[in-house]
Design a protein around this motif. Structure first.
Motif, mmCIF file in Angstrom:
data_model
loop_
_atom_site.group_PDB
_atom_site.id
_atom_site.type_symbol
_atom_site.label_atom_id
_atom_site.label_comp_id
_atom_site.label_asym_id
_atom_site.label_seq_id
_atom_site.Cartn_x
_atom_site.Cartn_y
_atom_site.Cartn_z
ATOM 1 N N VAL A 440 0.863 -1.186 0.000
ATOM 2 C CA VAL A 440 0.000 0.000 0.000
ATOM 3 C C VAL A 440 0.898 1.234 0.000
ATOM 4 C CG1 VAL A 440 -1.768 1.274 1.256
ATOM 5 C CG2 VAL A 440 -1.798 -1.220 1.278
ATOM 6 N N GLY A 441 0.606 2.164 -0.921
ATOM 7 C CA GLY A 441 1.433 3.369 -1.003
ATOM 8 C C GLY A 441 2.695 3.130 -1.826
ATOM 9 N N ARG A 442 3.520 4.167 -1.941
ATOM 10 C CA ARG A 442 4.691 4.068 -2.799
ATOM 11 C C ARG A 442 5.934 4.620 -2.137
ATOM 12 N NH1 ARG A 442 3.586 2.661 -8.020
ATOM 13 N NH2 ARG A 442 1.345 2.432 -8.194
ATOM 14 N N GLY A 443 7.048 3.923 -2.354
ATOM 15 C CA GLY A 443 8.362 4.425 -1.991
ATOM 16 C C GLY A 443 9.203 4.531 -3.251
ATOM 17 N N THR A 444 10.459 4.916 -3.108
ATOM 18 C CA THR A 444 11.324 5.133 -4.284
ATOM 19 C C THR A 444 11.546 3.850 -5.083
ATOM 20 O OG1 THR A 444 13.177 4.987 -2.729
ATOM 21 C CG2 THR A 444 12.542 7.180 -3.470
ATOM 22 N N GLU A 445 11.624 2.691 -4.387
ATOM 23 C CA GLU A 445 11.815 1.419 -5.101
ATOM 24 C C GLU A 445 10.661 1.151 -6.058
ATOM 25 O OE1 GLU A 445 12.399 -2.276 -2.968
ATOM 26 O OE2 GLU A 445 13.865 -1.329 -1.653
#
Length: 703
Positions: A440-445
């Motif tokens: 859920v959601g986003r990070g840089t990867e």
């Protein structure tokens, strides 16, 4: 006591935290040692390094207290630490409510604690002696200055004190620093300059520029990324005067530099200058104090100064005498370069779950087709902030912290960014067994992966595949990783660079023509009153990575752009950002803070307590507040009720804090100084039971 032990020495040693042993410990010595001498002394069952702090006093045979322990060996091969250095340490200890020994010993290189006098003498023989700085090829052919740079240099040369150099990104602040240092070293054979940067990853870049200008022998670095032998060598070179220029992060403010005449604090607004462990000092503020104490000029540089520094550099107006700093403006970029056009994308008008708008993807695609580079900024590392089960609602909470563990897809781990607890990703939901658990959601990867999918069919001008690179704390863990990744960006191998704030500041990327901020809204409505200031700085700094090379832009026929995807396009912060109008933003923020009685119009401290339970932490803080009622001047200081921290549990320790505020800095400092013995005593009462540690954070950066 043998008759030869005739002198009492007050010595600063690193006493155990909260031992309440006082600032200085007394020892007996057969000889009077000069203040600033390093000595070995017994402390408990150990022998530790200490600094002779005051002038020695004769021991009277009739004194009842004759049980002073004897001083061990003195490291007399090293020149004593000077009065100015000891004054700096004493001020920092007093202002930030720590012991002198804690600050003094933390400021010395760790390896000094283990060397004998003989070993130290051998090290010192290796050091070169100070001399004139050799002129390098670059120094012989300096770059031409703009009118704004020339005007700033003239004022710095003609006036004394502290200067706030407000220069937009790409305006040539570094060249001003280099010229100031060159003028200083040319005019004074014994002078030294201290140049500070906020983060380690910016040090090698600046070090290369200074060594190109002044030669390798004149420059040393000081930062926590160095090995202990490297730190010792740099510190000794600075202390002896052999190093004419010291480059470093916040720890370098305590470097022993007997010839200090100039201090430069680059990106002075950066929160990294505030230490967040142990003695919570502000290296920027100490740099200003040190400059005043030693008669050295101080240059604070930034495109987006801290509101405190901006307020301190305000011109006199009416009855307001103005600030203590001299404000110097360099609003224009070097050459024909213009600041990037800021484009806002209203995400309310995009389809649900849109990550990157179609217009932004099209703009990045055009850059790739022309062989230009783009940068996508997202201040959240990892693949996704949380892993979740749609069936039962399970989320990847950390068992030791009140936070979620972040999903890192590359090594298939769930990792807590607060306590470090790491586990393999479960095959199924640990709660209900559902195998379909999703990020859920986003990070840089995840953003890097998403961009690679979107541009899989696109090719570069030479027909090769598009290359996406990521720079964040995870991708740069291995030694040399950051340098090799930055080299790939500079050489043009990378088409789209994805990263956290690590890529947003300081770097001089010549081919980047587009910068995009993907999800910056979180800081707009934070409970921390400094959050908008930090966001504005970060976005301005990010925008500054685009279009830094005017000749390259002209050759490409391109314009530099900053894209911001937001759900709050009408927010006044973005209105000021579109015009690159820091002045308007600062005016609006200062008006709000003045109305609310917040810094820089008031002064704050936090009393923090860590305990086994939240109740114990808050009980300690509330008891401390009650005890403070009896102190002189307590009515001039507001003490708010104790509350949990935003992330209240880390590594199974509950954390609470109490905000203390006063319109008078002196009143706040007086109360904190009187409070210390009460807090030590409170630890030993029922209210202190269960409290692991407490600390005072003066001028806190985040609340």
């Amino acid at each position: 006591m043998p008759p030869a032990m005739a002198w009492r020495l007050d010595i600063a040693v690193q006493t155990p935290a909260h031992a309440a042993l006082g600032d200085l410990l007394s020892y007996a010595s057969p000889a009077p040692l000069v203040p600033g001498t390093l000595v070995r002394v017994p402390l408990g069952r150990r022998e530790v390094l200490g600094v002779v702090w005051n002038e020695p006093s004769p021991l009277d045979d009739a004194e009842p207290d004759m049980a002073l322990k004897p001083v061990g060996a003195a490291l007399d091969a090293l020149a004593p630490l000077g009065d100015a250095w000891r004054d700096l340490v004493a001020f920092a200890a007093r202002y930030y409510q720590r012991s002198i020994g804690e600050i003094a010993l933390a400021a010395l290189p760790p390896q000094l604690r283990d060397l004998s006098g003989t070993q130290l003498a051998r090290r010192l023989k290796r050091k070169t002696t100070t001399g004139p700085v050799a002129e390098t090829a670059e120094a012989a052919h300096p770059v031409a200055l703009s009118a704004e740079q020339t005007a700033a240099l003239a004022r710095i040369e003609a006036e004394a004190g502290t200067f706030l150099l407000v220069g937009s990104t790409g305006s040539g602040k570094t060249e001003v620093y280099l010229r100031c240092v060159a003028d200083l070293l040319a005019g004074d054979a014994g002078a030294q300059a201290l140049v500070m940067v906020p983060e380690i990853n910016l040090t090698p870049q600046l070090e290369a520029r200074f060594k190109a200008r002044f030669g390798d022998d004149a420059v040393v670095s000081l930062h926590s990324g160095m090995t202990n032998p490297q730190r010792l060598a740099s510190w000794l070179a600075a202390h002896s005067g052999a190093a004419r220029i010291v480059l470093g992060t916040r720890m370098a403010v305590f470097a022993s530099m007997p010839g200090l005449k100039l201090v430069v604090v680059d990106e002075e607004h950066d929160p990294s200058y505030k230490q967040q462990e142990g003695a919570r000092y502000s290296a920027r503020d100490l740099a200003v104090w040190r400059g005043q104490r030693e008669g050295a000029k101080v240059i604070l540089g930034s495109a987006t100064p801290s509101l405190e520094s901006w307020h301190q550099s305000r011109p006199a107006e009416g009855e307001d005498p103005g600030g203590r700093y001299v404000r110097l403006a360099m609003p224009s970029r070097i050459g024909a370069g213009e600041l990037p056009t800021v484009r806002l994308v209203d995400m309310n008008l995009q389809p649900p779950k849109t990550v990157l708008s179609g217009a932004l993807l099209d703009a990045i695609g055009q850059r790739i087709a022309r062989g230009e580079q783009s940068m996508v900024f997202l201040n959240r590392r990892g693949y996704a902030p949380v892993l979740a089960c749609a069936d039962c609602g399970w989320k990847s909470e950390c068992p030791h912290c009140s936070a979620y563990r972040v999903f890192h897809k590359i090594d298939r781990t769930l990792r807590c960014h607060h306590c470090g607890f790491t586990e393999r990703v479960p095959r199924a939901c640990p709660s209900c067994g559902n195998p379909d658990i999703a990020p859920v959601g986003r990070g840089t990867e995840r953003l890097e992966e998403h961009l690679a999918e979107l541009f899989a069919a696109v090719t570069r001008p030479d027909g090769s595949a598009v290359r996406i690179a990521r720079i964040d704390a995870d991708s740069t863990k291995k030694q040399g990783a950051l340098e090799s990744q930055l080299a790939a960006v500079h050489s043009g191998e990378v088409d789209v660079l994805v990263g956290t704030q690590m890529i947003a500041k300081g770097h001089d990327f010549r081919r980047i023509t587009l910068v995009a901020a993907v999800n910056p809204d979180g800081a707009l409505f934070s409970s921390d009153f400094r959050a908008p200031e930090r966001l504005f700085s970060l976005l301005m700094q990010s925008a500054g990575r685009a279009g830094r090379d005017a000749a390259y832009l002209a050759a490409q026929g391109a314009t530099a752009e900053m894209w911001i995807q937001t759900h709050h396009a009408q927010h006044p912060l973005f209105s000021a950002l579109r015009k690159h109008d820091y002045t308007a933003f600062a005016r609006q923020q200062l008006e709000e803070r003045a109305a609310a009685g917040m810094p820089p119009f008031a002064f704050q401290a936090l009393l923090r307590a860590d305990a086994r339970t939240q109740e114990a932490a808050q009980a300690f803080l509330n008891a401390a507040s009650t005890a403070a009622d009896a102190l002189a001047g307590a009515e001039r200081v507001v003490r708010y009720p104790a509350v949990p921290l935003a992330i209240q549990r880390v590594a199974n320790v509950e954390r609470a804090q109490m905000l203390i505020e006063s319109p008078s800095r002196a009143a706040l400092q007086r109360l904190l100084a009187q409070w210390q013995p009460l807090l030590h005593a409170l630890r030993r009462t029922p209210e202190g039971k269960g409290v692991i540690r407490w600390l005072v954070d003066v001028d806190p950066h985040s609340i």
